[in-house]
Design a protein around this motif. Structure first.
Motif: not given
Ligand code: PLP
Length: 377
Positions: A62-63, A89, A136, A138, A140, A165, A167-168, A190
């Motif tokens: 996963e991320g 994050f 980061v 975004c 989240t 990062d 990811v979002s 995801q």
């Molecule tokens: C979702 C997300 C991750 C991955 O984290 P999980 O909580 O394991 O899903 C990493 N960085 C950011 C900014 C995220 O939104």
């Protein structure tokens, strides 16, 4: 399992075509030449989304794996690492840097606003002796998108490698890896790509590869070692057996994104409409500015708890929304409007359920959330 509309900021809803792609017959990914080509094509398509000529890899995890792999591969014990932190994050990134021996310095910025680039510039003018900076795209939990178009070129100006990062953000917000001079940018399956949880992907710049080559100490990991991937295509060799069904799903999601509508515009329009509806109804957004177009975070109104809202929406409206964790636990509510969640009908249903829920618990509202939402569309 219940039939629930999952409006969380990841995992997101998955399109049926993506689910079906995951059910395809598998091959042996270590032996089948066609799979090496398929994996390469998938990486090439991700390059299109990221707007880069840099190498792209898809890793089985996963991320968080992408984030840890970037830290493990670039950071050597004693290296100074700048952790740009305006949220949960952002701060957590520093812990991964420390795991690999990084001497972490935090640049802190108000968590209800995007990173203050001017202050960062002033900070760097005084101290820029960093090998790597983590940031980061975004945030989240708070629902803020940081100005990577300004932050990454600034870091590059000082020769600092950026680990981003995203990811979002990827798949919902603009990402311009080459233009913004980003070194390692990582995403997850995801979130806005709307594939199943389980994969991360990242782009790696030439400067990042050079930093790995110049290391004095070996990378203290196998699974997080990006350097072992350097010649995977030439040698037709993967470090470990690939999560082939997950990759089939990711590929379908990537194809859908590339072949579909103007997704940046759709996220912008619907993100704005969600925020407008909340504010017009009298609710308070958590960020003051720098709003994310993939997730909206707003404050839990007085007189009701997050748990009440969550349970009522799930049990009586079959809509799942999210809270947050760490210091935002029980303080905010989040609606994910990224990827497959970012459609008018799904958001209308979500806001209608939220409207009924808040009113049932006696929260004073101006008009109706779902009606304000459609006013702008
Ligand atoms: C979702 C997300 C991750 C991955 O984290 P999980 O909580 O394991 O899903 C990493 N960085 C950011 C900014 C995220 O939104």
């Amino acid at each position: 399992m219940r039939d629930v509309l999952m409006m969380t900021p990841g995992p997101t809803e998955i399109h049926e075509d993506v689910r079906q792609a995951m059910a395809k017959a598998i091959t042996n990914p270590d032996l089948d030449n066609q799979f090496f080509e398929y994996y390469k094509e998938t990486c090439d398509k991700i390059k299109e989304i990221l707007h880069t000529k840099d190498d792209v890899l898809v890793l089985s995890g996963e991320g968080i794996l992408g984030l840890e792999a970037a830290c493990a591969s670039l950071i050597e014990p004693g290296d100074r690492v700048l952790c740009i932190d305006n949220g949960i994050f952002g701060k957590g990134f520093g812990d991964f840097a420390k795991l690999y021996g990084g001497q972490v310095v935090y640049f802190e910025s108000d968590d209800r606003k995007p990173v203050d680039v001017q202050k960062l510039e002033e900070f760097l003018a005084k101290d820029h002796d960093f090998k790597v900076a983590t940031v980061v795209h975004c945030e989240t939990p708070s629902g803020i998108t940081n100005p990577m178009d300004q932050i990454c070129p600034l870091l590059k100006k000082y020769g600092i490698l950026s680990v981003v990062d995203s990811v979002s953000a990827i798949g919902g917000e603009p990402v311009e890896v080459d233009q913004w001079q980003m070194d390692i940018v990582l995403g997850g399956s995801q979130k806005a790509l709307s594939a199943a949880p389980g994969l991360t992907f990242l782009s790696i710049s030439q400067d990042a590869w050079d930093a790995m080559n110049k290391r004095k100490t070996p990378i203290a990991s196998f699974y997080c070692n990006l350097a072992i991937w350097k010649d995977w295509y030439k040698e037709k060799w993967f470090p470990y057996t690939q999560a082939i069904s997950d990759i089939y799903g990711l590929r379908k999601a990537v194809d859908r994104l590339i072949e579909g509508d103007d997704y940046i515009e759709r996220h912008k329009k619907l993100g704005e409409a969600v925020r407008y509806a909340l504010v017009k109804s009298g609710l308070e957004l958590y960020p003051y500015n720098g709003f994310s177009n993939t997730v909206t975070t707003f404050c839990v109104p007085d007189g009701i708890s997050f748990q009440d809202i969550y349970t009522e929406m799930l049990e009586n409206h079959q809509v799942m929304i999210a809270g947050a964790f760490d210091y935002l636990k029980n303080k905010v509510i989040r609606i994910g409007h990224m990827g497959e969640n970012c459609y008018e009908e799904k958001l209308y249903r979500t806001l209608k359920a939220l409207d009924k829920t808040l009113k049932k618990y006696g929260v004073a509202m101006n008009g109706s959330l779902h009606q304000h939402f459609v006013e702008t569309l």
